[in-house]
Design an enzyme around this catalytic site. Sequence first.
Site, PDB file in Angstrom:
ATOM      1  N   GLU A 122      16.517   7.169  -4.943  1.00 27.44           N
ATOM      2  CA  GLU A 122      15.951   5.806  -4.512  1.00 27.44           C
ATOM      3  C   GLU A 122      17.217   5.027  -3.714  1.00 27.44           C
ATOM      4  O   GLU A 122      16.702   4.441  -2.694  1.00 27.44           O
ATOM      5  CB  GLU A 122      16.199   5.062  -6.089  1.00 27.44           C
ATOM      6  CG  GLU A 122      15.922   3.470  -5.876  1.00 27.44           C
ATOM      7  CD  GLU A 122      14.574   3.188  -5.262  1.00 27.44           C
ATOM      8  OE1 GLU A 122      14.665   2.276  -4.227  1.00 27.44           O
ATOM      9  OE2 GLU A 122      13.563   3.725  -5.923  1.00 27.44           O
ATOM     10  N   ASP A 129      16.415   3.143   0.114  1.00 27.30           N
ATOM     11  CA  ASP A 129      16.642   1.811   0.303  1.00 27.30           C
ATOM     12  C   ASP A 129      17.523   1.762   1.557  1.00 27.30           C
ATOM     13  O   ASP A 129      17.225   1.056   2.521  1.00 27.30           O
ATOM     14  CB  ASP A 129      17.407   1.318  -1.072  1.00 27.30           C
ATOM     15  CG  ASP A 129      16.629   1.067  -1.720  1.00 27.30           C
ATOM     16  OD1 ASP A 129      15.165   1.327  -1.876  1.00 27.30           O
ATOM     17  OD2 ASP A 129      16.862   0.506  -3.006  1.00 27.30           O
ATOM     18  N   SER A 175       9.122   0.516  -4.710  1.00 29.89           N
ATOM     19  CA  SER A 175      10.777   0.831  -4.525  1.00 29.89           C
ATOM     20  C   SER A 175      10.937   0.929  -2.935  1.00 29.89           C
ATOM     21  O   SER A 175      11.738   0.628  -2.202  1.00 29.89           O
ATOM     22  CB  SER A 175      11.382   2.001  -5.087  1.00 29.89           C
ATOM     23  OG  SER A 175      11.700   1.722  -6.553  1.00 29.89           O
ATOM     24  N   ASP A 189      -3.823 -10.985   4.655  1.00 33.36           N
ATOM     25  CA  ASP A 189      -4.292 -11.072   3.391  1.00 33.36           C
ATOM     26  C   ASP A 189      -5.065  -9.604   3.166  1.00 33.36           C
ATOM     27  O   ASP A 189      -5.622  -9.071   4.095  1.00 33.36           O
ATOM     28  CB  ASP A 189      -5.712 -12.085   3.269  1.00 33.36           C
ATOM     29  CG  ASP A 189      -6.028 -12.142   1.825  1.00 33.36           C
ATOM     30  OD1 ASP A 189      -5.296 -11.703   0.898  1.00 33.36           O
ATOM     31  OD2 ASP A 189      -6.898 -13.021   1.616  1.00 33.36           O
ATOM     32  N   ILE A 190      -4.620  -8.952   1.974  1.00 33.38           N
ATOM     33  CA  ILE A 190      -5.195  -7.814   1.584  1.00 33.38           C
ATOM     34  C   ILE A 190      -6.219  -7.710   0.926  1.00 33.38           C
ATOM     35  O   ILE A 190      -6.278  -8.346  -0.302  1.00 33.38           O
ATOM     36  CB  ILE A 190      -4.007  -6.891   0.886  1.00 33.38           C
ATOM     37  CG1 ILE A 190      -3.012  -6.783   1.802  1.00 33.38           C
ATOM     38  CG2 ILE A 190      -4.685  -5.482   0.579  1.00 33.38           C
ATOM     39  CD1 ILE A 190      -3.225  -6.211   3.148  1.00 33.38           C
ATOM     40  N   GLY A 224      -7.106 -14.680  -0.573  1.00 34.76           N
ATOM     41  CA  GLY A 224      -6.035 -15.698  -1.058  1.00 34.76           C
ATOM     42  C   GLY A 224      -5.154 -14.713  -1.853  1.00 34.76           C
ATOM     43  O   GLY A 224      -4.989 -13.498  -2.183  1.00 34.76           O
ATOM     44  N   ASP A 250      -3.673 -12.964  -5.079  1.00 29.89           N
ATOM     45  CA  ASP A 250      -4.130 -12.141  -6.208  1.00 29.89           C
ATOM     46  C   ASP A 250      -2.857 -11.206  -6.785  1.00 29.89           C
ATOM     47  O   ASP A 250      -2.012 -11.031  -5.938  1.00 29.89           O
ATOM     48  CB  ASP A 250      -5.335 -10.977  -5.715  1.00 29.89           C
ATOM     49  CG  ASP A 250      -4.795  -9.690  -4.607  1.00 29.89           C
ATOM     50  OD1 ASP A 250      -4.104  -9.347  -4.988  1.00 29.89           O
ATOM     51  OD2 ASP A 250      -5.355 -10.066  -3.691  1.00 29.89           O
TER      52      ASP A 250
END
Length: 622
Positions: free
Chosen positions: A304, A308, A538, A580-581, A599, A601
């Site tokens: 992790e 990052d 992550s 927007d997805i 919009g 979600d």
Amino acid sequence: MPGASILFAAAIWAHAALAVPVARSAYAVKETHYVPRRWTLKGRAPKHQMLALQIGVKQGDFDALERNLYEISDPDHARYGQHLSHDEVNTLVKPTDEALDAVHEWLLSNGIGEFDYSQAKDWISVKISVEKAEELLATEYSVYVHQDGTEHSRTTEWSLPRHLHDHIDTIQPTTSFMRARTNDVGGERQLKKRDGPWPPADYQPPTDPAIARACSINGTTPECFKTLYKTKGYKQKVAGKNQIGFNNYLAEVPIRPDAALFLQKYEPSAVKGAYEYKFISIDGGPYHDGPSTPTELANGTDKEANLDVQTILGMTYPMPVTAYTTGGEPPQIPDEAAGDPPGNEPYLAWVTYALSQKKPPQVISTSYGDDEQTVPIAYAKRVCSSFAQLGARGVTLLFSSGDHGVGNAAGNDASACISNDGKNTTKFLPSFPASCPYVTTVGATQNFQPETAAYRPADSLGPDGALHAYYASGSGFSDYFPRPSYQDQAVKSYLKKIGSLHKGLYNTHGRGYPDIAAQGLYFQYFWNATNAVISGTSASTPLTAGILALVNDALISSGKPTLGFLNPWLYKKGYKGFTDILSGGNGGCNTTGFPLTEGWDPVTGFGTPIFPEIVKLAGGKC
């Protein structure tokens, strides 16, 4: 670098001795909390085991702090961008003298004369034995074992003198069973020779030639992100003034040689960054500059942290980067001879340190979370209020939304989606700190043109020829935090669209998350000198942090304030700078999860960033 203390010693003897003694009142239960599922009682906690108690003293005027936070974060307010100073925030939240005197008298009357303050004096740290804590809190500590082997000394109920109930919000470790975990799903279930279709049958190749050249479903890179989100070609102007940071918990450490290998392959101009980023150890967090240790390799840690730092450096070099590694797991030590006990739950340890700094990084990414219901509500609210203090100082805090859809539990198993209310109610499980209204929560997408919500069934074949775990971008509505006003319109509109879907499984009045999203599937990265792929929110979160940090660079160089607490601006006007997805899956708890809509979600929020549009909407110039 030696560990950085999160608290400073306070000389209180004279003050406490002069304080007017408060008449001792009868004890009454302050808090109860059910033992979460997957924890088993082992037996009584050893009396001489040492605890690092953190006492949350009621803050002086948090309402004023919150009012300031929303005013300076509202793009239509005259004070927009006028972030508060370190001292101004401390003055607002410092407890009253009455509260501090009452708590001091209680501690001293119980023979506890050594304790430390946070800088605002709203947290008091006390190192005492289990035996003494049981006397102080009129309780009994027991050892509880999680199914993964984690052991905590905890209680299910504790008490205070009645006159202290209004002066103390929370004390931990008592009833908190939280176990911060990474929001990555990089581990393969098994390796096998690829014998299925690749890429997946529903994959649509990009039609834009630039995106097609830069982005591959076999593994994404900084070149892909810069092309997709339109940061490519941007030249930083104030890298010395503008900074970014990221958090590491659970003994995770970013490995410099791995970062150098990643950058050599995918962003050669940034290789020096692998050895230049600043490392800060908090509360006993581990630190080293070389390769992973044999123990780290055996445990599979540092994946992790590597993800990052490699993602951030690949996007933001030469911007200064700070890596925080915070201890605090577990929050007890074996016996009195073991030296200073480590700190409490890691979010509190980290945020207390960050608040003590005059100039923390302007954007900070955190890729960890846990079930909201494992965290006592009073403690969650106090930690969340500390995030608000950083927001008021102009810091943008990003948290990952989780990787298991609406369930916040591994896989799509309904049996894991059980409430911690003593009734074993089936319900969706929100995540904390993702559910805190004072942070910006990041979901995940996959594919490129169009991007879709990140979703992968269990045992899905990946680009590395391995079977990968179930994965769905985390989403939900808080059971602890009511819906904040800034998202009232967006959430009401969404709830109207979905009607009675999943009625009773989630809190329609809670804070909804995530707020935004970014790529979160099959990131190229290096671990143990080996190139591999890893997925999860992550990955989405440090990627988003890097883009927003570049926005801050453009704002500072344009003479504008940095973004600070993002959400009021985001929900009022900033959403126009995001794509927007509209498709993709969700899931969790053996349900279809929440649907994506036009919009906002609760799967991808307002969508993925368009760098130049965000800069323009925020008043800057690229």
